[in-house]
Design a protein around this motif. Structure first.
Motif, short mmCIF file in Angstrom:
data_model
loop_
_atom_site.label_atom_id
_atom_site.label_comp_id
_atom_site.label_asym_id
_atom_site.label_seq_id
_atom_site.Cartn_x
_atom_site.Cartn_y
_atom_site.Cartn_z
N PRO A 125 -28.61 -13.07 53.74
CA PRO A 125 -27.35 -12.73 54.42
C PRO A 125 -27.25 -11.21 54.60
N LEU A 126 -27.93 -10.71 55.61
CA LEU A 126 -28.11 -9.27 55.77
C LEU A 126 -26.87 -8.60 56.36
N PHE A 127 -26.65 -7.36 55.95
CA PHE A 127 -25.53 -6.57 56.46
C PHE A 127 -25.87 -5.10 56.27
N ARG A 128 -25.24 -4.25 57.09
CA ARG A 128 -25.40 -2.81 56.91
C ARG A 128 -24.58 -2.37 55.71
N VAL A 129 -25.22 -1.65 54.81
CA VAL A 129 -24.53 -1.18 53.61
C VAL A 129 -23.47 -0.16 54.00
N ASN A 130 -23.80 0.74 54.91
CA ASN A 130 -22.84 1.70 55.46
C ASN A 130 -22.88 1.66 56.99
N LYS A 131 -21.79 2.05 57.59
CA LYS A 131 -21.54 1.81 59.01
C LYS A 131 -22.65 2.33 59.92
N TYR A 132 -23.18 3.51 59.62
CA TYR A 132 -24.15 4.12 60.53
C TYR A 132 -25.59 4.01 60.02
N ASP A 133 -25.84 3.06 59.11
CA ASP A 133 -27.23 2.78 58.73
C ASP A 133 -28.02 2.35 59.96
N GLY A 134 -29.32 2.67 59.93
CA GLY A 134 -30.17 2.33 61.06
C GLY A 134 -30.50 0.86 61.18
N GLY A 135 -30.06 0.07 60.22
CA GLY A 135 -30.33 -1.37 60.26
C GLY A 135 -29.91 -2.01 58.95
N PHE A 136 -30.45 -3.20 58.70
CA PHE A 136 -30.14 -3.92 57.46
C PHE A 136 -31.08 -3.47 56.35
N TYR A 137 -30.52 -3.27 55.15
CA TYR A 137 -31.31 -2.77 54.02
C TYR A 137 -31.24 -3.70 52.82
N LEU A 138 -32.38 -3.80 52.13
CA LEU A 138 -32.43 -4.36 50.78
C LEU A 138 -32.33 -3.17 49.83
N SER A 139 -31.20 -3.04 49.17
CA SER A 139 -30.96 -1.84 48.37
C SER A 139 -31.08 -2.08 46.87
N LYS A 140 -31.41 -3.31 46.49
CA LYS A 140 -31.52 -3.61 45.06
C LYS A 140 -32.64 -4.60 44.79
N ALA A 141 -33.75 -4.43 45.48
CA ALA A 141 -34.88 -5.34 45.33
C ALA A 141 -35.93 -4.74 44.40
N LEU A 142 -36.34 -5.51 43.43
CA LEU A 142 -37.39 -5.11 42.49
C LEU A 142 -38.73 -5.27 43.19
N THR A 143 -39.49 -4.17 43.30
CA THR A 143 -40.70 -4.12 44.12
C THR A 143 -41.92 -3.92 43.23
N VAL A 144 -42.91 -4.78 43.37
CA VAL A 144 -44.07 -4.79 42.48
C VAL A 144 -45.33 -4.46 43.27
N THR A 145 -46.13 -3.50 42.74
CA THR A 145 -47.45 -3.18 43.29
C THR A 145 -48.40 -2.87 42.13
N ARG A 146 -49.70 -2.87 42.41
CA ARG A 146 -50.70 -2.56 41.37
C ARG A 146 -51.52 -1.34 41.79
#
Length: 470
Positions: A125-146
Motif C-alpha cells: 500500500p504505497l504512498f508518498r511519505v512527504n508531499k514533494y517526494d519524487g515517488g513512493f518510498y520504503l523507509s523502514k525496510a531491512l535490507t540484506v546483502t553479503r
C-alpha cells in the motif's frame, strides 16, 4: 520477551494501550503521512494500525518505534522507563553479544511466493511519505546483502535500513552512501561487473529494525546483536538468492542490484527535516516476492524532528559511540547522540587534565559514525546528565568561555543529507567544551553546589510510588 514477530508485538502494544486501530477506510494521501506525523506528536506516541487503505488490499502499520514508551516495551521494560535507564539497559545487554540465530525451513514468510508477473503495487500500500517526494518510498525496510569477497562470512553479511524508491512494478532504486556497509558490498560486486544479491524485508520484529539502523562494526552481525538485546536467538531462514532473512517478516522482496547502472532517484524528505535533491542511484531488479497471508505493510514517517525515525535511531546511535569512546577514555559517563542521527552529540565525562573534554570530542570525530555524521559536539562534566537538556543548557551558560572553549575544524567529512553541508559531504565541525576547568587549565571561580544527601533514595522512592499508583 513477549513477542517473536511484528504481529505478536502488535498484541503487546495493544495490551499496553500503545496501539490505535483505525477501521475506517482512509486515503493513501494525504492520510497515511498525516497519521504517521500525528502519532509521533501524541504524548505517548502509540503505533497506528490502519486496516483499510483505499485502492489497496493490505493494511498499513505506522509509528511502531515512535515513542520512548514503545521503545521500552520493545526491550521488555516497563513502558515508563526513562531514556537514561533504557540507555544503560541497552549497554548492559550489549555485552551479551553474540547470541547466534537459529534457522528454520518452515518459515511464515514463505506462505505465499510470487515469481511471475510481479507487481509491487498489488502487494504494497504505497504512498508518498512527504508531499514533494519524487515517488513512493520504503523507509523502514531491512535490507540484506553479503560481502562478495567473503560470501561464507556470516558476520560480514550486512543488515541495514536504506531509503528505497519504487521505480516500477518490479524495480527499485536505493541510496548506498559511501560510508554505509552496503556500499562496500556494491563496490566489490561492480568491480567484477557482477550482480549483488539483495533481500528487502518489510514488517519485522522491532528489535531487528533497531539493530538494522545501528552503526556497528563491519564484521559484526546485526542478527547476533538483536539476539543479545532480546536475550534469545533470532529465527532466520534462507532466501532463494542465498541470503539470511528473518523467518517471520511480513514481506520480502528478493532480487539483485544491477551492476554499473544508475538512474534518477529522489527527492525525498529526509531525517534532517528537509528534502534531499535528486541523484543518480543504483537500480534493483526484483525477481521474487514472498509474504505472509494478509501481510502488514510497515513504513516510517520522516519529517521535522521528532518523528518515529528519531526514536528508532536515538539510543542505538548513542550506545556504539559511548562504547567506542569509553575504550580509550574510561572517564566518559554517557553519550547522547539522539539528535538528527548523531549530527548533534552531547558527551558527559570526568576530565583527567586540562583540555580533556576537547580530546574526547576529537576522538568522537574519528569514529566510523562520528566522522561523517557528527557536526556539533558538546562536552559536559560527568555530573551533568546529557539526556537532561536543562542541565546541558546550564553547563553551556555557566562553563563556556567562547574565546577558549569553542573549536571549529573546517573542511571535515560531513553528512551529505544535511542541508547545511556544502559541498554535500563536507562540513565545519564545532566543539563546545562545557566542562569545568581542571589543572593545568586556568582555574576560574567555579564553586558548584553540592547535591543534597539521599537524593537517589528519595528519587527512587517517589518514582516507584508513582508507578505503583498507575
Amino acid at each position: 520477551m513477549r513477542y517473536n514477530d511484528l504481529r505478536e508485538f502488535i498484541k503487546v502494544l495493544k495490551e499496553e494501550e500503545q496501539l490505535i486501530e483505525i477501521e475506517d477506510e482512509v486515503m493513501p494521501e494525504p492520510d497515511l503521512s498525516a497519521i504517521g506525523k500525528s502519532a509521533a506528536d501524541i504524548d505517548n506516541g502509540p503505533a497506528v494500525w490502519i486496516k483499510r487503505v483505499k485502492g489497496y488490499n493490505n493494511s498499513v502499520l505506522l509509528n511502531v518505534h515512535g515513542s520512548w514508551q514503545n521503545h521500552a516495551i520493545m526491550l521488555g521494560l516497563p513502558k515508563n522507563t526513562t531514556v537514561k535507564e533504557q540507555f544503560f539497559e541497552l549497554d548492559k545487554r550489549w555485552s551479551n553479544y553474540p547470541v547466534k540465530p537459529v534457522w528454520t525451513e518452515e518459515a511464515p514468510i514463505k506462505e505465499v511466493e510470487i515469481t511471475e508477473n510481479i507487481n509491487l503495487f498489488d502487494i504494497l500500500p504505497l504512498f508518498r511519505v512527504n508531499k514533494y517526494d519524487g515517488g513512493f518510498y520504503l523507509s523502514k525496510a531491512l535490507t540484506v546483502t553479503r560481502d562478495p569477497d567473503d560470501l561464507d562470512n556470516f558476520e560480514k553479511q550486512n543488515v541495514g535500513i536504506y531509503r528505497i524508491q519504487v521505480k516500477g512494478k518490479d524495480s527499485l532504486a536505493i541510496q548506498p552512501l559511501q560510508f554505509h556497509d552496503i556500499a562496500i558490498h556494491l563496490k566489490k560486486a561492480e568491480e567484477r561487473n557482477e550482480k549483488l544479491p539483495i533481500a528487502i524485508c518489510i514488517g519485522n520484529e522491532p528489535v531487528l529494525n533497531l539493530m538494522a539502523s545501528t552503526p556497528i562494526e563491519y564484521a559484526q552481525s546485526e542478527y547476533e546483536f538483536a539476539g543479545a538485546l532480546k536475550g534469545q536467538p533470532i529465527e532466520l531462514t534462507k532466501s532463494s538468492n542465498g541470503l539470511d532473512i528473518p523467518a517471520r517478516s511480513e514481506i520480502v522482496l528478493e532480487g539483485y542490484i544491477i551492476p554499473r547502472v544508475r538512474k534518477l532517484e529522489g527527492p525525498f524528505g529526509e531525517f534532517p527535516g528537509s528534502y534531499s535533491g535528486a541523484r543518480l542511484q543504483p537500480e534493483i531488479k526484483i525477481t521474487k516476492v514472498t509474504h505472509r497471508k494478509n501481510p502488514i505493510f510497515e513504513n516510517l514517517y520522516i519529517g521535522m524532528p521528532w518523528t518515529e525515525v528519531d526514536y528508532l535511531v536515538g539510543l542505538n546511535t548513542s550506545l556504539p559511540l559511548y562504547r567506542q569512546l569509553k575504550r580509550d577514555f574510561p572517564e566518559v559517563a554517557a553519550v547522547n547522540a539522539m539528535y538528527t542521527h548523531g549530527i548533534g552529540v552531547i558527551i558527559s565525562t570526568k576530565c583527567r587534565f586540562g583540555g580533556y573534554g576537547k580530546s574526547v570530542a576529537m576522538r568522537l570525530l574519528s569514529t566510523p559514525h562520528g566522522m561523517p555524521y557528527s557536526k556539533i559536539i558538546i562536552v559536559v562534566d560527568e555530573t551533568v546528565d546529557p539526556f537532561n537538556l536543562p542541565q546541558v543548557m546550564w553547563a553551556l551558560t555557566t562553563r563556556v568561555r567562547p574565546d577558549k572553549d569553542v573549536v571549529m575544524i573546517p573542511n571535515a567529512p560531513g553528512m551529505p543529507l544535511d542541508p547545511s553541508s556544502e559541498p554535500a559531504g563536507m562540513h565545519t565541525k564545532l566543539i563546545i567544551d562545557a566542562t569545568t576547568p581542571v589543572p593545568p587549565d586556568v582555574s576560574r571561580n567555579v564553586n558548584a553546589l553540592d547535591t543534597p544527601e539521599k537524593v537517589d533514595y528519595w528519587y527512587d522512592y517517589m518514582k516507584n510510588f508513582i508507578r505503583g499508583n498507575k
